[in-house]
Design an enzyme around this catalytic site. Structure first.
Site, PDB file in Angstrom:
ATOM      1  N   GLU A  99      -5.799  -8.026   3.428  1.00 47.17           N
ATOM      2  CA  GLU A  99      -5.268  -9.158   4.207  1.00 47.17           C
ATOM      3  C   GLU A  99      -6.400  -9.927   4.886  1.00 47.17           C
ATOM      4  O   GLU A  99      -6.381 -11.172   4.950  1.00 47.17           O
ATOM      5  CB  GLU A  99      -4.267  -8.653   5.257  1.00 47.17           C
ATOM      6  CG  GLU A  99      -3.658  -9.807   6.054  1.00 47.17           C
ATOM      7  CD  GLU A  99      -2.758  -9.345   7.189  1.00 47.17           C
ATOM      8  OE1 GLU A  99      -2.069  -8.309   7.052  1.00 47.17           O
ATOM      9  OE2 GLU A  99      -2.758 -10.028   8.226  1.00 47.17           O
ATOM     10  N   THR A 107      -2.057  -8.943  10.719  1.00 51.33           N
ATOM     11  CA  THR A 107      -0.662  -8.742  11.156  1.00 51.33           C
ATOM     12  C   THR A 107      -0.332  -7.291  11.495  1.00 51.33           C
ATOM     13  O   THR A 107       0.697  -7.023  12.098  1.00 51.33           O
ATOM     14  CB  THR A 107       0.304  -9.177  10.035  1.00 51.33           C
ATOM     15  OG1 THR A 107      -0.014  -8.444   8.851  1.00 51.33           O
ATOM     16  CG2 THR A 107       0.240 -10.666   9.774  1.00 51.33           C
ATOM     17  N   CYS A 166       2.833  -8.646  13.406  1.00 54.59           N
ATOM     18  CA  CYS A 166       4.195  -8.957  12.971  1.00 54.59           C
ATOM     19  C   CYS A 166       5.236  -8.092  13.676  1.00 54.59           C
ATOM     20  O   CYS A 166       4.921  -7.058  14.270  1.00 54.59           O
ATOM     21  CB  CYS A 166       4.291  -8.809  11.456  1.00 54.59           C
ATOM     22  SG  CYS A 166       4.393  -7.110  10.912  1.00 54.59           S
ATOM     23  N   HIS A 221       0.824  -1.201   0.000  1.00 56.98           N
ATOM     24  CA  HIS A 221       0.000   0.000   0.000  1.00 56.98           C
ATOM     25  C   HIS A 221       0.862   1.256   0.000  1.00 56.98           C
ATOM     26  O   HIS A 221       1.023   1.920   1.031  1.00 56.98           O
ATOM     27  CB  HIS A 221      -0.936  -0.014   1.218  1.00 56.98           C
ATOM     28  CG  HIS A 221      -2.132  -0.871   1.006  1.00 56.98           C
ATOM     29  ND1 HIS A 221      -2.831  -1.469   2.028  1.00 56.98           N
ATOM     30  CD2 HIS A 221      -2.767  -1.246  -0.128  1.00 56.98           C
ATOM     31  CE1 HIS A 221      -3.833  -2.164   1.534  1.00 56.98           C
ATOM     32  NE2 HIS A 221      -3.808  -2.044   0.226  1.00 56.98           N
TER      33      HIS A 221
HETATM   34  S1  SF4 Z   1       6.451  -7.975   7.763  1.00 57.78           S
HETATM   35 FE1  SF4 Z   1       4.496  -7.352   8.662  1.00 57.78          FE
HETATM   36  S2  SF4 Z   1       3.964  -5.371   7.760  1.00 57.78           S
HETATM   37 FE2  SF4 Z   1       5.573  -6.290   6.520  1.00 57.78          FE
HETATM   38  S3  SF4 Z   1       4.446  -7.321   4.872  1.00 57.78           S
HETATM   39 FE3  SF4 Z   1       4.853  -8.850   6.470  1.00 57.78          FE
HETATM   40  S4  SF4 Z   1       3.038  -8.818   7.771  1.00 57.78           S
HETATM   41 FE4  SF4 Z   1       2.985  -6.944   6.506  1.00 57.78          FE
END
Ligand code: SF4
Length: 321
Positions: free
Chosen positions: A133, A172, A202, A47
């Site tokens: 997502e 995430t 994440c 994005h």
């Molecule tokens: S590391 Fe986290 S923010 Fe980056 S693409 Fe993967 S899930 Fe998305």
């Protein structure tokens, strides 16, 4: 002597690109190198408008749905946010050649949902309706197998048939603090609910929020460089506000700085969402340097060494080339 007012600028670290975004952009660039343009990309690869426009200039064609990609040898790439199972199934039916740039940490959530489903559990997904997502994660299981909740109120209003057979997973890129509240509500209402072993938010989302949280109450304003449709960027601005900064703004670029708001401050923190390239941060700093005598410092709250290799299919073709 400079006549400009002084401005303390604190750069949050980590900020900007995460390992999943780096990998997704690499996937498109390597595909362009190997197969030549055009390569088709379903949805924004990440994005960020700047990233998308840069890839368009190199020959990537962004499409909303698979039927916009002609059958043939040009690859179709799935974005970092992941896709519902129906998408690769449709691609196979149309004999499209696909490359999956889904972030491995999103794939991990998909697998968790699938495992819970196989064990007969109803899966609750904490996330934001309509985000790609979330659409992708819900699409890992048959319709109705996953219930989406966003807030504590949603948890209270949920109707559940078998309270002893539940599990939750999360998007995430959520707010760490908000998600704790929703998880607490789930655990209070359903004490037996199965939880992810290590959480699903994440490392990149967690680290960027922690850095901005530490600095937010010490500065007059916070700028989050990122696109308005970027979930983790939106959350960073919210976290900054909640942590005590009255002026926190999510800005796509330096051109979007409102000088009525940022024209008379003495301290500023800058961070960037996981899909925002560093060049956009540098342009914001340059814009402030034109108006202020700036002193830049960095607040580092975590070191990141995460790296995701390219998908195997691309690695193999690249090795043969
Ligand atoms: S590391 Fe986290 S923010 Fe980056 S693409 Fe993967 S899930 Fe998305």
């Amino acid at each position: 002597m400079s006549q400009k007012p002084k401005l303390r600028v604190v750069l949050c670290a980590p900020r900007g690109f995460c390992a999943g975004v780096v990998r997704a952009i690499d996937v498109v660039e390597r595909a362009l190198q190997i197969y030549g343009p055009p390569v088709y990309v379903r949805h924004e690869i990440v994005h960020n408008k700047y990233v998308v426009e840069s890839l368009k200039a190199k020959g990537a064609v962004f499409i909303e749905e698979l039927n916009e990609a002609p059958a043939g040898s040009a690859p179709v790439i799935f974005s970092a946010h992941g896709v519902a199972k129906s998408v690769p199934a449709e691609a196979e039916a149309r004999r499209l050649f696909t490359i999956d740039a889904t972030c491995p940490l999103v794939t991990k959530v998909h697998r968790e949902a699938q495992v819970h489903f196989k064990r007969g559990r109803k899966v609750i997904l904490i996330g934001h309706a309509g985000h790609p997502e979330v659409i992708g994660t819900m699409g890992q299981l048959p319709p109705g197998a996953i219930v989406l909740v966003s807030t504590v109120e949603d948890v209270k209003a949920m109707k559940v048939e078998d309270e002893s057979n539940l599990a939750y997973v999360t998007q995430t890129t959520l707010s760490v603090d908000d998600t704790h509240e929703v998880v607490d509500a789930l655990k209070t209402r359903f004490p037996e609910i199965a939880a992810p072993a290590q959480g699903d938010i994440c490392y990149a989302t967690t680290n960027r929020q922690e850095a901005v949280k530490q600095v937010a109450s010490t500065v007059d304003a916070v700028i989050v460089v990122g696109s308005p449709n970027s979930s983790n960027s939106q959350r960073l601005a919210e976290v900054a506000e909640r942590a005590g900064c009255k002026t926190a703004r999510l800005l796509p670029s330096a051109a979007d700085i409102d000088w009525d708001i940022f024209g008379a401050i003495r301290s500023l923190a800058i961070t960037a969402g996981a899909s925002a390239p560093e060049v956009l941060v540098e342009r914001v700093i340059d814009a402030f340097a034109e108006r202020y005598d700036i002193a830049v410092e960095t607040l580092t709250t975590a070191d990141e060494t995460v790296f995701f290799p390219l998908p195997r299919s691309l690695r193999e073709v690249a090795a043969q080339a």
